[in-house]
Design a protein around this motif. Structure first.
Motif, mmCIF file in Angstrom:
data_model
loop_
_atom_site.group_PDB
_atom_site.id
_atom_site.type_symbol
_atom_site.label_atom_id
_atom_site.label_comp_id
_atom_site.label_asym_id
_atom_site.label_seq_id
_atom_site.Cartn_x
_atom_site.Cartn_y
_atom_site.Cartn_z
ATOM 1 N N GLY A 94 -17.152 -68.385 44.257
ATOM 2 C CA GLY A 94 -15.780 -68.315 44.753
ATOM 3 C C GLY A 94 -15.462 -69.484 45.661
ATOM 4 N N ASN A 95 -16.380 -69.816 46.567
ATOM 5 C CA ASN A 95 -16.178 -70.941 47.474
ATOM 6 C C ASN A 95 -16.189 -72.261 46.716
ATOM 7 O OD1 ASN A 95 -15.727 -71.325 50.312
ATOM 8 N ND2 ASN A 95 -17.648 -72.469 50.378
ATOM 9 N N SER A 96 -17.090 -72.342 45.747
ATOM 10 C CA SER A 96 -17.166 -73.543 44.914
ATOM 11 C C SER A 96 -15.846 -73.780 44.188
ATOM 12 C CB SER A 96 -18.317 -73.400 43.911
ATOM 13 O OG SER A 96 -18.288 -74.434 42.962
ATOM 14 N N ASP A 97 -15.288 -72.711 43.614
ATOM 15 C CA ASP A 97 -14.022 -72.840 42.881
ATOM 16 C C ASP A 97 -12.868 -73.210 43.820
ATOM 17 O OD1 ASP A 97 -15.204 -72.301 40.466
ATOM 18 O OD2 ASP A 97 -14.668 -70.179 40.443
ATOM 19 N N LYS A 98 -12.898 -72.654 45.051
ATOM 20 C CA LYS A 98 -11.836 -72.969 46.028
ATOM 21 C C LYS A 98 -11.824 -74.465 46.345
ATOM 22 C CE LYS A 98 -12.237 -72.333 50.503
ATOM 23 N NZ LYS A 98 -12.379 -71.730 51.849
ATOM 24 N N TYR A 99 -13.012 -75.025 46.561
ATOM 25 C CA TYR A 99 -13.080 -76.453 46.891
ATOM 26 C C TYR A 99 -12.868 -77.335 45.659
ATOM 27 C CZ TYR A 99 -14.174 -75.672 51.745
ATOM 28 O OH TYR A 99 -14.078 -75.324 53.072
ATOM 29 N N PHE A 100 -13.129 -76.787 44.498
ATOM 30 C CA PHE A 100 -12.812 -77.494 43.249
ATOM 31 C C PHE A 100 -11.310 -77.744 43.171
ATOM 32 C CE2 PHE A 100 -11.596 -76.848 38.669
ATOM 33 C CZ PHE A 100 -12.095 -78.046 38.177
ATOM 34 N N VAL A 101 -10.521 -76.712 43.457
ATOM 35 C CA VAL A 101 -9.058 -76.839 43.453
ATOM 36 C C VAL A 101 -8.606 -77.778 44.568
ATOM 37 C CG1 VAL A 101 -6.875 -75.595 43.763
ATOM 38 C CG2 VAL A 101 -8.719 -74.562 42.415
ATOM 39 N N SER A 102 -9.182 -77.601 45.754
ATOM 40 C CA SER A 102 -8.819 -78.437 46.901
ATOM 41 C C SER A 102 -9.120 -79.910 46.628
ATOM 42 C CB SER A 102 -9.585 -77.960 48.127
ATOM 43 O OG SER A 102 -9.300 -78.783 49.241
#
Length: 381
Positions: A94-102
């Motif tokens: 989940g955190n990985s995906d959040k920073y992927f978008v960011s």
């Protein structure tokens, strides 16, 4: 000095402190990249690396809130790089995906502001990391049979790494799974043009060309594959079958003949060799080829059936010769045909063609009881 003058000096100093503070934040963010490299070189664990990155991201986010530094491409380039690195190393999906978008958003801002390409290396490194993350997401989608998502992501990654043949093949396979055959051809061709030798690439390309009725391209593709994989049985068999499907019999015979010089344990090749020579009325060569196939598999139905047909055809040719021994030769060949077809019938008792040939033979031999027996059996089918 008046109160008004003192207030003006205070406001100027305050403004300088704020600006200095934001520049300091940018320095912290900038320094975190160096710290991250040290952590990587020292093989520090992911937790330590994330701590270093977290400090840098917080600093870059502070800098992006300032009216001045938020317009600096470096602010966004640093955030993009650090966020993209979190996206590929953070075990928390989940955190990985959040920073992927960011990271993607920061890359867009950095690229838009970086008119003089002063931060191009950071931006390119960020894009590289993003594509690594896309590849991981594509693999996950592929494993979950979400081939539409997998293809969309793999296409982007392959376009970024155009010389990576494995990526190109995986992209093509994903396209095939959603019946995007034109796209599959593009990426199979990319793999081929970048030096791939994998025979399945050529087989898949040929199959797609065949489905599009581009038979010459299919044949040419298989020829290219065989040059790179001269001893691949499946590739050679596909090539021969394609030649046969399009009635290129003389070419097929040459290919089989050359293949049998190095491949002597392929019963299918011997069967096809016999079949082609049988069609050219070369019954003796056909007989040798079928018998060679049967030494490898004595229950090879197709070889037994065609050998029986070859004996019948040879017998009929013997009668046309009108020689003194024609009758004797005919009887000998018909007897061989009978024995061979009986073997074939024993293996596959439901094959109508075998039964019909046996009926014809027994009719010639005037064995009417056998004829009636087989006709009754034929009616049961």
């Amino acid at each position: 000095m008046s109160k008004k003058s003192l207030l003006s000096i205070f406001l100027v100093l305050l403004g300088c402190n704020i600006a200095f503070s934001q520049k300091s934040q940018l320095n912290v963010a900038r320094n975190s990249i160096g710290k991250l490299q040290v952590a990587i070189n020292n093989k520090q664990d992911v937790k330590k690396q994330l701590e270093v990155i977290g400090e840098g991201i917080r600093a870059s986010e502070a800098a992006q809130k300032d009216k001045k530094t938020k317009k600096w491409p470096e602010t966004w380039a640093i955030k993009a790089y650090l966020s993209s690195y979190v996206a590929i190393i953070d075990p928390d999906e989940g955190n990985s995906d959040k920073y992927f978008v960011s990271a993607k958003e920061a890359i867009d801002s950095a690229a838009r502001l970086d008119k003089f390409q002063g931060n191009s290396k950071l931006i390119q490194a960020s894009i590289f990391n993003i594509n690594i993350k896309k590849q991981a997401k594509a693999t996950s989608a592929f494993n979950n049979n979400d081939f539409t998502t997998a293809f969309g992501l793999l296409k982007e990654v392959s376009d970024f790494f155009p010389t990576d043949t494995t990526l190109a093949i995986n992209t093509a396979i994903a396209a095939q799974n959603i019946r995007g055959f034109d796209n599959a051809l593009i990426y199979f061709k990319r793999a081929k043009d970048n030096g791939i030798h994998n025979p399945t690439v050529f087989q898949n390309m040929a199959a797609i060309y065949t489905s599009k009725f581009e038979n010459d391209l299919a044949i040419k593709t298989l020829e290219e594959g065989i040059k790179l994989n001269p001893y691949d049985t499946n590739l050679t068999n596909n090539y021969i079958n394609l030649l046969l499907d399009h009635e290129k019999y003389s070419e097929a015979i040459k290919v089989i003949d050359n293949t049998l010089k190095t491949t002597t344990n392929n019963k299918l090749l011997y069967f096809l060799y016999g079949y082609l020579h049988q069609n050219n009325s070369n019954y003796s060569t056909a007989e040798l080829a079928y018998n060679k196939a049967l030494t490898m598999d004595e229950n090879y139905f197709d070889a037994l059936y065609q050998l029986g047909v070859a004996y019948v055809d040879s017998a009929n040719e013997a009668l046309k010769e009108k020689k003194s021994d024609s009758g004797q030769k005919f009887v000998s060949l018909i007897n061989r045909a009978e024995m061979t077809l009986l073997q074939a019938h024993e293996i596959n008792q439901n094959d109508k063609s075998t039964v019909q040939l046996l009926i014809d033979i027994y009719t010639r031999k005037n064995k009417l009881d056998k004829v009636q027996e087989l006709k009754s059996k034929l009616e049961e089918f």
